[in-house]
Motif scaffolding. Sequence first.
Motif, PDB file in Angstrom:
ATOM      1  N   ARG A  52      48.280  36.160  49.331  1.00 34.24           N
ATOM      2  CA  ARG A  52      46.871  36.457  49.549  1.00 34.24           C
ATOM      3  C   ARG A  52      46.696  37.098  50.927  1.00 34.24           C
ATOM      4  NH1 ARG A  52      44.573  32.199  52.630  1.00 34.24           N
ATOM      5  NH2 ARG A  52      46.009  30.446  52.940  1.00 34.24           N
ATOM      6  N   SER A  89      46.069  44.556  46.933  1.00 35.68           N
ATOM      7  CA  SER A  89      45.123  43.603  46.346  1.00 35.68           C
ATOM      8  C   SER A  89      44.778  42.554  47.393  1.00 35.68           C
ATOM      9  CB  SER A  89      45.707  42.928  45.097  1.00 35.68           C
ATOM     10  OG  SER A  89      46.799  42.099  45.440  1.00 35.68           O
ATOM     11  N   HIS A 142      49.612  39.163  38.304  1.00 38.91           N
ATOM     12  CA  HIS A 142      48.156  39.065  38.205  1.00 38.91           C
ATOM     13  C   HIS A 142      47.587  39.343  39.591  1.00 38.91           C
ATOM     14  CE1 HIS A 142      44.444  36.583  36.728  1.00 38.91           C
ATOM     15  NE2 HIS A 142      44.188  37.870  36.876  1.00 38.91           N
ATOM     16  N   LEU A 178      44.208  40.286  42.036  1.00 34.14           N
ATOM     17  CA  LEU A 178      42.761  40.094  42.089  1.00 34.14           C
ATOM     18  C   LEU A 178      42.207  40.676  43.385  1.00 34.14           C
ATOM     19  CD1 LEU A 178      42.443  36.391  40.844  1.00 34.14           C
ATOM     20  CD2 LEU A 178      41.723  38.428  39.605  1.00 34.14           C
ATOM     21  N   VAL A 219      41.863  45.898  43.852  1.00 38.26           N
ATOM     22  CA  VAL A 219      43.221  46.247  43.444  1.00 38.26           C
ATOM     23  C   VAL A 219      43.383  47.765  43.400  1.00 38.26           C
ATOM     24  CG1 VAL A 219      44.937  46.054  41.605  1.00 38.26           C
ATOM     25  CG2 VAL A 219      43.393  44.136  42.080  1.00 38.26           C
ATOM     26  N   GLY A 275      39.038  45.392  40.010  1.00 35.05           N
ATOM     27  CA  GLY A 275      38.882  44.098  40.659  1.00 35.05           C
ATOM     28  C   GLY A 275      39.911  43.106  40.170  1.00 35.05           C
ATOM     29  N   GLU A 276      40.581  43.440  39.037  1.00 38.74           N
ATOM     30  CA  GLU A 276      41.601  42.558  38.471  1.00 38.74           C
ATOM     31  C   GLU A 276      42.597  43.395  37.682  1.00 38.74           C
ATOM     32  OE1 GLU A 276      42.006  38.707  35.410  1.00 38.74           O
ATOM     33  OE2 GLU A 276      40.055  39.611  35.837  1.00 38.74           O
ATOM     34  N   ARG A 307      46.238  42.865  35.356  1.00 35.02           N
ATOM     35  CA  ARG A 307      47.289  42.041  34.757  1.00 35.02           C
ATOM     36  C   ARG A 307      48.400  42.974  34.295  1.00 35.02           C
ATOM     37  NH1 ARG A 307      43.547  38.079  30.925  1.00 35.02           N
ATOM     38  NH2 ARG A 307      42.140  37.370  32.578  1.00 35.02           N
ATOM     39  N   TYR A 337      40.453  45.055  34.730  1.00 39.76           N
ATOM     40  CA  TYR A 337      39.123  44.506  34.515  1.00 39.76           C
ATOM     41  C   TYR A 337      38.314  44.602  35.810  1.00 39.76           C
ATOM     42  CZ  TYR A 337      41.596  42.349  30.563  1.00 39.76           C
ATOM     43  OH  TYR A 337      42.362  42.133  29.444  1.00 39.76           O
ATOM     44  N   ARG A 338      37.025  44.253  35.704  1.00 42.32           N
ATOM     45  CA  ARG A 338      36.108  44.211  36.846  1.00 42.32           C
ATOM     46  C   ARG A 338      35.958  45.599  37.476  1.00 42.32           C
ATOM     47  NH1 ARG A 338      37.824  38.565  39.982  1.00 42.32           N
ATOM     48  NH2 ARG A 338      38.105  37.301  38.101  1.00 42.32           N
TER      49      ARG A 338
END
Length: 700
Positions: A236, A250, A263, A265, A268, A282-283, A285, A296-297
């Motif tokens: 992170r 990310s 994954h 978050l 990204v 925003g996401e 996978r 996604y996002r």
Amino acid sequence: MGRLRILISLLMLLSALPAWPQGGRNTGQQEDRDSLVRLLQADMARLVEINGKEYRKVVGDAVFLHNGTYLYCDSAYWNVTEEYIDALGSIRIVQENTLLTGDSIKYVIPENTAKFRGHLVELVDRDSNVLRTNYLDYNTKDSVAFFYRGGAMKDSDGNLIESITGRYSSPLERFDFIGQVAMFSDSLFFVCDTLYYDTKREIARFHGNTQGWYGDNTISSGAGRYERTVEKLYFRKDVHILTEDYEMWSDSLYYDRLTEYSHLLGNVQLLDTVDKAIALAGELRFWNEPRRAELYRSPALVTIDENEEGVRDSVFLSGDTLIYYTMRMCDVDSAVAAAAKERYEAALVDPMQQKKSSGSPASGASGAGPAAGAARSAGAASRLQPGPGTLPSPYYPPEDTLSVTDSIQAPDSLSVQDTLAVPDSLAVPDSLAALGLDSTSCAADSLELPPPPDTTEVTFMEAWHHVRIYKSDIQIRCDSLLFTSIDSIARLFTEPMLWYEIKSQIKADSMQFLFRNQTLDRGYLFSNAFVISEEEPGKYYHQIKSPEMIGYFENSQVSRFDALGGVTAMFYVAEDSVITTMNQKECRLMTGRLKDGQLQRILYTDNIKSDAWPVWKLTQEQSRLRDFNWTPELRPASRYDVTARGVRASRRAESVPSPNFPTFKYAEKYFEGYMSGIIREIDGRKPLIWIERQDFFVHL
């Protein structure tokens, strides 16, 4: 006098031993007892005076006990007044499952601390983790060790961690490494400011500026975690990943090494140097085998085109969900492959050429020809595609596998034997022998091996809901978009709209675009095709309306278009740069030729009707075909109408080769030669291809 001195020495030694209390021992009494230093064993003990200070000198296999901790040494000088013990030779401290060894220590009794010094100090915990250093302080009451001026720890599996300072807590079963931390574990390399290693659960937690390497891959972040037993990593704070083909950013990253699943978050970005594309979301996978990426996002995809003159242009695509995956051709569902083949074959049919060769109206004009066939196959194939969020496999089973067995009417295999009328099977090889043939070789020759599976990699791209596309000369919006490299056709569904050079608007119920040799070759408008081209804002619009249309492209520009199945058109004609006349045309087929984007000529075929009207006589209703709807406000006017996400510049040049790769200087000192082979292998890698590829993305 000598006997008196010996007696005094014995009394002093005995005075150090506590009186054994009568009755049960409570906790306070146990602590008082443990806080006293006791000499349990020695070959000889006597009083000596050194520099005016009296010591109890203990020689030969000495054993002390304090705080439940045993101290072994060859000899020791015990200063009772100042409460410390200087121990020398074969030093060992044993406390439950923790063992410390060294050349010499100073044991400070009030501080409960054994201060190890020497050319090698070693601590071994209950899990056989070995810590080596030259300077270590061990608190026997708290069971905590502190090392400084450099140290390295190696476990039984060969994993290694080093740092400038650190500590070990036996109750917590944890090592803390602080300052210039370097770690090697399972072919992974890490550096960070601080690392906490849980020996029981085998979890390493990174803090501060963290960087990691795996093969030719690198990662950097502000913090992270590595769970060794399950091979999972979590990072992170400003995560950045660099591989030979990709570069990713990310806010956080989860990675499973066993399944190769990632994954990501928070803000990204994935930069693909091979396909010259950028994914924003925003996401994200990601599965590596088979390769699959789901965004996604507020996701977006950016591709960079470059023409023959070297001029670059970017294409921005967004939707609620973006999915990209690859499969081997032999693993693609047969129905999906068949539908793609049908679409491709139908897309290659030229209705106007068919008309010329047959001398009759093209079958596409009635809506039942090749173009319509492509539309039907598009609809059939789309039903086989998964909806957004289908995880994780791109394999799709038949709609009802049980129905297949119901349709098979296999005869009774026993009835086959009843039909055989060969009285003697031995006569068969005899007859073959009479012909000079070998029955065994005949049987072998008759067997044909099945063809090898087609392992060609094919790609799939899916964009679901609220799809927007922006390019400098073309903009698109629709509900969903599907693409596969099997037929190289992009299919747009649910009220797709296209704007070309701002002034042209194209609508249909669905659209398809065929790509050949990685360039746009043809475009198809299915059902209710309507083309509007603005001549004068708010007043005059060229219009073509038909059930179906086909556009042909050369060098990314329309070179020809065909309108099929009953065409109605309006064109405005100018005289001396002033629009004076509106021509309205009706026919069965229409084809137009263009050059450099300008219409050169139009050919009308079958059932032609033509009318001309002066524009000053036209009402608003007369100047518009039915279903006319000019909507420039819906057009994505810039890339920011597709995605507001920014694009980060590549950091490849500054990251490769990395100046921060660990040298493991403490490991080399305390575990001599262990890391040399690994370091030589890493230093021998020169991934210069990374630096070469990054140039393409410098000026995004």
